[in-house]
Design an enzyme around this catalytic site. Structure first.
Site, short mmCIF file in Angstrom:
data_model
loop_
_atom_site.label_atom_id
_atom_site.label_comp_id
_atom_site.label_asym_id
_atom_site.label_seq_id
_atom_site.Cartn_x
_atom_site.Cartn_y
_atom_site.Cartn_z
N ASP A 68 0.63 -1.35 -0.11
CA ASP A 68 -0.02 -0.23 0.26
C ASP A 68 0.76 1.35 0.08
O ASP A 68 0.48 2.37 -0.78
CB ASP A 68 -0.77 0.12 1.16
CG ASP A 68 -1.88 -1.06 1.12
OD1 ASP A 68 -2.36 -1.45 0.06
OD2 ASP A 68 -2.77 -1.19 2.10
N GLY A 69 2.10 1.18 0.75
CA GLY A 69 3.05 2.30 0.53
C GLY A 69 3.49 2.73 -0.76
O GLY A 69 3.55 3.89 -1.05
N ASN A 142 -4.53 8.86 1.20
CA ASN A 142 -5.03 8.53 2.53
C ASN A 142 -5.52 9.83 3.51
O ASN A 142 -6.50 9.97 3.93
CB ASN A 142 -4.11 7.70 3.23
CG ASN A 142 -4.30 5.78 2.99
OD1 ASN A 142 -5.15 5.63 2.16
ND2 ASN A 142 -3.44 5.30 3.66
N ASP A 143 -4.29 10.46 3.72
CA ASP A 143 -4.58 11.45 4.91
C ASP A 143 -3.47 12.24 5.06
O ASP A 143 -2.31 12.12 4.60
CB ASP A 143 -4.70 10.42 6.36
CG ASP A 143 -3.56 9.47 6.64
OD1 ASP A 143 -2.61 9.87 6.20
OD2 ASP A 143 -3.98 8.41 6.98
N ARG A 153 4.17 15.60 25.13
CA ARG A 153 3.33 16.66 25.68
C ARG A 153 2.50 17.07 24.39
O ARG A 153 2.75 16.64 23.34
CB ARG A 153 4.38 17.73 25.62
CG ARG A 153 3.54 18.96 26.20
CD ARG A 153 4.62 19.99 26.75
NE ARG A 153 5.70 20.60 25.91
CZ ARG A 153 5.25 21.59 25.24
NH1 ARG A 153 3.79 22.08 25.12
NH2 ARG A 153 6.14 21.93 24.17
N ASP A 172 -2.98 14.75 21.09
CA ASP A 172 -1.50 14.32 20.91
C ASP A 172 -1.45 14.73 19.00
O ASP A 172 -0.17 14.75 18.75
CB ASP A 172 -1.27 12.76 20.84
CG ASP A 172 -1.10 12.50 22.29
OD1 ASP A 172 -0.86 13.34 23.07
OD2 ASP A 172 -1.07 11.10 22.49
#
EC number: 2.7.1.23
Length: 285
Positions: A68-69, A142-143, A153, A172
């Site tokens: 997929d990558g 994808n995103d 933090r 996060d």
């Protein structure tokens, strides 16, 4: 002569025998194959073109050999061309690259005989703006993700939809995904699954410090703005998990549905939910 581009995943031993065989098939069927610089590490039996320059060769089809990558990388390279992609799974899961290696030549025969279906997948357009100026822009299949580095933090974020405040929160990170990306990182962060033909985008906060803040599905023509109000050092904007740029306080990430789509070659009628059941064990007890 009809031209086909071949893109390969690095460090896949089976490509040492597969690529020469594939190139011989393409030559024998009257095609002019060109291969990217990664495929060239396995064979020199075709003209070699740097991956970023492959769109200039005007191929009629792109064959992706990998996982997929590799498909995500190819989709971004060819985003503005409209060239169909035949993706062959040599990876582990292969949710997007659903064509098994054993079906490669059956699909190529189907392509040669104009018997294949083309499935269009929406892309996401993303712009990073700093001090009112555009720093960079991307097309993602994808995103796009804002995530922190090694420091444990949280960051401070604000999301606006079509100019109106949605929420200001600490988390996060934040994932903005397409329906295709709904089964990727967003799913792991408890985001919803969307069928690929749904005209929508998904906003998924990563570990938000609010019990009431949940993933949000918005209309496909929405204009999303994610403002980075406060972040730890080494916070990045990542595109499809592959390209990254460091962020600064005050940066704005503007996202909307892209005008471009990815065209995936399919032979047969395997549906989205068939793949969900086979790959993600959807609905099994």
């Amino acid at each position: 002569m009809r031209r086909i581009a071949v893109i390969a995943k690095p460090q896949k031993d089976e490509l040492a025998s597969l690529l020469p065989e594939l190139l011989a098939w393409l030559h024998g069927h009257g095609y002019d194959p060109v291969i990217d610089d990664i495929a060239a590490t396995y064979t020199s039996e075709a003209r070699i073109v740097p991956r970023a320059d492959l769109p200039n060769e005007n191929p009629e089809l792109v064959i992706v050999l990998g996982g997929d990558g590799t498909l995500l990388a190819a989709a971004r390279v060819f985003a503005k061309t409209g060239v169909p992609i035949l993706s062959v799974n040599l990876g582990s899961l292969g949710f997007l690259t659903e064509v098994p290696l054993g079906d490669l030549y059956r699909h190529l025969e189907g392509w040669a005989q104009n018997c294949c279906n083309i499935e269009q997948r929406a892309m996401l357009h993303c712009e990073l703006r700093r001090d009112g100026h555009q720093v960079c822009e991307y097309e993602a299949l994808n995103d796009v993700v804002v995530s922190k580095g090694a420091i444990a933090r949280m960051g401070d974020f604000r999301i606006d939809l079509d100019g109106a405040l949605v929420a200001a929160f600490r988390a996060d990170g934040v994932i903005i995904s397409t329906p295709t990306g709904s089964t990727a990182y967003s799913l792991a962060a408890n985001g919803p699954i969307l069928a690929p033909n749904v005209d929508a985008l998904i906003v998924t906060p990563v570990c938000p410090h609010l019990l009431t803040l949940r993933p949000l599905v918005v209309q496909g023509n929405a204009d999303l703005k994610l403002k980075v109000a406060g972040i730890p050092d080494q916070t990045y904007l990542t595109v499809d998990g592959q390209e990254a740029i460091a962020l600064c306080v005050g940066d704005e990430i503007h996202c909307r549905k892209s005008v471009y789509t990815v065209k995936l070659v399919r032979l047969g009628s395997t549906g989205f939910f068939d793949v969900l059941r086979a790959k993600l064990k959807w609905g099994e007890r």
